[in-house]
Structures are given as C-alpha cells and as structure tokens.
Design an enzyme around this catalytic site. Structure first.
Site, PDB file in Angstrom:
ATOM      1  N   GLU A   1     -16.486  -6.982  34.834  1.00 41.44           N
ATOM      2  CA  GLU A   1     -15.046  -6.898  35.135  1.00 41.44           C
ATOM      3  C   GLU A   1     -14.424  -8.228  35.534  1.00 41.44           C
ATOM      4  O   GLU A   1     -13.690  -8.321  36.520  1.00 41.44           O
ATOM      5  CB  GLU A   1     -14.814  -5.850  36.238  1.00 41.44           C
ATOM      6  CG  GLU A   1     -15.346  -4.478  35.857  1.00 41.44           C
ATOM      7  CD  GLU A   1     -15.087  -3.412  36.927  1.00 41.44           C
ATOM      8  OE1 GLU A   1     -14.611  -3.748  38.019  1.00 41.44           O
ATOM      9  OE2 GLU A   1     -15.351  -2.224  36.645  1.00 41.44           O
TER      10      GLU A   1
ATOM     11  N   ASN B   1     -19.957  -6.936  30.853  1.00 40.36           N
ATOM     12  CA  ASN B   1     -19.508  -5.535  30.896  1.00 40.36           C
ATOM     13  C   ASN B   1     -18.081  -5.457  31.431  1.00 40.36           C
ATOM     14  O   ASN B   1     -17.724  -6.164  32.371  1.00 40.36           O
ATOM     15  CB  ASN B   1     -20.455  -4.773  31.849  1.00 40.36           C
ATOM     16  CG  ASN B   1     -20.282  -3.271  31.806  1.00 40.36           C
ATOM     17  OD1 ASN B   1     -20.171  -2.684  30.731  1.00 40.36           O
ATOM     18  ND2 ASN B   1     -20.265  -2.627  32.969  1.00 40.36           N
TER      19      ASN B   1
ATOM     20  N   GLU C   1     -20.801   3.240  30.613  1.00 39.30           N
ATOM     21  CA  GLU C   1     -20.431   4.093  31.752  1.00 39.30           C
ATOM     22  C   GLU C   1     -19.545   5.251  31.314  1.00 39.30           C
ATOM     23  O   GLU C   1     -18.613   5.643  32.031  1.00 39.30           O
ATOM     24  CB  GLU C   1     -19.707   3.267  32.831  1.00 39.30           C
ATOM     25  CG  GLU C   1     -20.465   2.040  33.276  1.00 39.30           C
ATOM     26  CD  GLU C   1     -19.789   1.254  34.400  1.00 39.30           C
ATOM     27  OE1 GLU C   1     -18.881   1.794  35.064  1.00 39.30           O
ATOM     28  OE2 GLU C   1     -20.175   0.089  34.602  1.00 39.30           O
TER      29      GLU C   1
HETATM   30  C1  XIL Z   1     -18.950   3.240  41.069  1.00 39.76           C
HETATM   31  C2  XIL Z   1     -19.947   4.295  41.551  1.00 39.76           C
HETATM   32  O1  XIL Z   1     -20.006   5.317  40.599  1.00 39.76           O
HETATM   33  C3  XIL Z   1     -19.552   4.845  42.902  1.00 39.76           C
HETATM   34  O2  XIL Z   1     -20.564   5.704  43.420  1.00 39.76           O
HETATM   35  C4  XIL Z   1     -19.307   3.693  43.879  1.00 39.76           C
HETATM   36  O3  XIL Z   1     -18.855   4.214  45.113  1.00 39.76           O
HETATM   37  C5  XIL Z   1     -18.295   2.721  43.308  1.00 39.76           C
HETATM   38  O4  XIL Z   1     -18.748   2.251  42.049  1.00 39.76           O
HETATM   39  N1  XIL Z   1     -17.271   0.341  37.200  1.00 39.76           N
HETATM   40  C6  XIL Z   1     -18.564  -0.026  37.462  1.00 39.76           C
HETATM   41  C7  XIL Z   1     -19.411   0.843  38.308  1.00 39.76           C
HETATM   42  O5  XIL Z   1     -19.047  -1.027  36.888  1.00 39.76           O
HETATM   43  O6  XIL Z   1     -20.364   0.117  39.038  1.00 39.76           O
HETATM   44  C8  XIL Z   1     -18.587   1.705  39.231  1.00 39.76           C
HETATM   45  O7  XIL Z   1     -19.455   2.613  39.908  1.00 39.76           O
HETATM   46  C9  XIL Z   1     -17.520   2.438  38.447  1.00 39.76           C
HETATM   47  C10 XIL Z   1     -16.588   1.460  37.775  1.00 39.76           C
END
Ligand code: XIL
Length: 366
Positions: free
Chosen positions: A164, A205, A274
């Site tokens: 990000e 990513n 994701e």
């Molecule tokens: C999220 C998790 O799912 C949660 O449990 C945590 O509290 C916050 O992070 N993008 C990402 C992930 O790259 O690491 C994030 O995961 C969701 C958004």
C-alpha cells in the site's frame, strides 16, 4: 515480451498432495490439477462479537485447521508476520506465532505467502513514537527486513515486501513513516529481502489497482508506473499482489485482465492476495448468489492469465473475518458460512477449478 506459463512456474514448488487430502477432495486437489495455489489468510486471534472473549481460531478451533489442510495449498498470516506482531521493540523479535504457522504449513504440504515486511500500519508504537532520524529509519527498515526475511529464509514461497505505498488521492508515494527514511525505501526493501531470502517470490501488494476503465484507473496506472520503474532499475521484484477486497456494489471486472497482462509483459507474476466480497448483513440467498458469481469471475480471470499463480482469500469462513469489525453492517464475505457450510462462492470456485484441471489433463493426453 516474456511469456509466463503458470505450470512451468510452479513445477518444483507445487507440493504433492498427501493421499488423505486428495481423498478428501478439497479445493486444493483441483487447484493442483490446474497448476494454481489456492489459499487463505489464517487468523490467530479473534474476539467474537457475542462473547467478547479473546480466542485463537488457529489454536483453539480444530475444525478451522482441519478445513485449511483439506482445502488449501497456500496460507498467509492475517496479522502475525506484521511488524507490530513479531518486532515488539527495536531490539526484540517474537517469532512464536508465525513459526507455528510455517510449521503447520510444512506438515500439511502447504506453502506460505509472507505478509508483510514493509507497511505503514500495525508497525508498533515504538516505531511511530520513536522520533527517529532519516538515517535511523533507514537502518530500522533494513534491519527489520533482513531479520524477518532471514528468519524464514528458504521456508516461504513469497513475500509481500511492500504494501500500500501509493496514495489514494495524489497517486504518488503515500506519506508514511517509511517515506521519511528516503524516497528510495521501496527499492531498498526489495534489495534487502532478496539478500535475506534469495528464493522467495518478492511482491508489491496494493488495493484498488485492478481496473483500468473505472474509478480505479488512476491508482492502477500509478502502481503500474511504480512497478515498471522498479523493473527498469533491476530492483529484485517478481510479482504484484492484488488485494481485491470488494463487494457487489463496487466490483468491476473491466480491466483486471489487462492489468494482469501488462505485468506479464514486464515478466512478473500476479497474485490475488486478499480477496473477500462483503455483503450487507444479514445476507440473503440472492446476495450470496451474486457473491458467488464475483468469486467465480475473479477465479476465471486468474485461471485465464498464465502469470496468475496464487488465489488467496482473506479468510475462508464467515466465523472469522475482519469485515464486520471494520465495516459495521457488512460481513458474510467469505466462501464458507459461520458454521463451515459451503456457500455458492465455494461451489463456483470448485467448479471453475475442476474445469481448469480437466483442461490441463486433456491437453497433457497424447
Ligand atoms: C487486516 C486484518 O484482517 C485485521 O485483522 C487487522 O486488524 C487489520 O488488518 N490490507 C492488508 C491486510 O494488507 O493486512 C489488512 O488486514 C487488510 C487490508
């Protein structure tokens, strides 16, 4: 232009499915036939909304781990490889949870996507409150990558090295603590990761960069520009991750295939990292059906792109998902319901994979 064949890429990496898992006929058996990694994020800590009592899906729910072993051949930790989790102070590391996931994966012939080496969130207060100088931040970033990627060296299939980094409004580098360590922090992170673990597939990513014909176009182009520049500078990057947190209201498949293709033209793999498809809750048979169609579309786009090597969802059962906590009023985003029953999304994925595996088998028959 380099062409990439998924099957060629994965030969030697794809694990042979243990007999028990094949007999159980989960998604992984079909995915292996199609030459694809299919997987899920794994959750270590969960506070159910009804009881509020902290528990561990990974340690306390045997149905959870049995289902992972049956269905998937790739896993990624939802939180326990993040800096805040395994690097609790400048001079200490705690690899216990992450190690137990990698051990579990090894025992079940599952590969691991590491997530994540460099991200501006979940870093830990010692970093954000530390008032470090530019030189100190450079040292911290490189030490962290070397220590963490070094700890798991040779045991992971891939790493999200940087997550990000592109800003949603300016489409330039996001103003984060890592940018304070120097504008070249992304390439420093990739070089440090390659030095520490020469065999892992190294990925950039991000989210909302999958479409080229919609509101995601500018971000897609910004991410592409960044990655292209890295490739041109011979920074060791192998892959681009597409988070794909989505929902029926915003899902737009136009442009996904083109985005996958332009990374193939740079010689890069793409991973779906994701995926989840959140619904207004309570969901209905009709919305769950729509959700199934979206999962199928993404799977078919991945199967149709020779450089798409991994399809990972952000959890697999509605029992444990980040969506209700982060988007109140929404949830039911995954492929099994909260009682581990198959939703339309599961059935659609299974069907697409079966078809792809059959096509591979037929092509191989003289
Ligand atoms: C999220 C998790 O799912 C949660 O449990 C945590 O509290 C916050 O992070 N993008 C990402 C992930 O790259 O690491 C994030 O995961 C969701 C958004």
């Amino acid at each position: 232009m380099r062409s990439i064949s998924r099957t060629a890429l994965l030969i030697g990496t794809l694990v042979v499915v243990p007999a028990a898992a094949t007999a159980a006929k989960g998604l992984r058996a079909k995915a292996e036939g199609a030459g694809l990694f299919i997987g899920t994020a794994v959750r270590f800590y969960h506070r159910p909304a009804d009881t509020g009592v902290l528990m561990s899906p990974f340690r306390d729910d045997p149905v959870y781990t049995a289902r992972i072993a049956k269905e998937f051949n790739i896993v990624t930790p939802e939180n326990v490889m993040k800096m805040g989790s395994l690097h609790p102070s400048r001079d200490s590391y705690n690899f216990a949870d992450a190690d137990s996931l990698v051990d579990f994966a090894d025992q079940h012939g599952i590969v691991v996507r590491g997530h994540v080496l460099v991200w501006h969130q979940q870093t830990g207060d010692w970093l954000t409150d530390g008032a470090f100088s530019k030189a100190e931040l450079q040292e911290i970033l490189e030490e962290h990558v070397a220590a963490v990627a070094g700890h798991f060296a040779g045991r992971l299939f891939a790493w999200d090295v940087v997550n990000e980094a592109i800003d949603d409004n300016t489409f330039k580098l996001r103003k984060t603590i890592w940018l304070k360590s120097g504008k070249d922090y992304i390439e420093r992170a990739f070089r440090a990761a390659r030095a520490a673990d020469p065999d892992a597939v190294l990925c950039y990513n991000d989210y909302n960069h999958a479409a080229s014909l919609s509101w995601q176009r500018q971000k897609s182009d910004a991410v592409y520009k960044l990655v292209k520049k890295l490739v041109k500078k011979k920074v060791p990057i192998d892959c681009v991750g597409f988070q794909l947190h989505t929902a029926p209201e915003i899902f737009d498949p136009a442009g996904i295939a083109e985005n996958f293709r332009r990374y193939a033209d740079l010689g890069l793999q793409v991973h779906i990292t994701e995926l989840d498809v959140s619904l207004e809750t309570p969901s209905t048979p009709a919305t769950r059906k729509k959700q199934g169609a979206i999962y199928k579309t993404v799977m078919d786009l991945c199967l149709g792109a020779p450089n798409c090597t991994a399809f990972v969802t952000w959890g697999f059962t509605d029992r444990y998902s980040w969506i209700p906590e982060f988007q109140p009023g929404r949830g039911d985003a995954l492929i099994l319901d909260s009682d581990y029953r198959k939703k339309p999304a599961y059935k659609k994925l299974s069907k697409s994979l079966k078809k792809a595996a059959q096509a591979v088998a037929e092509a191989a028959t003289p």
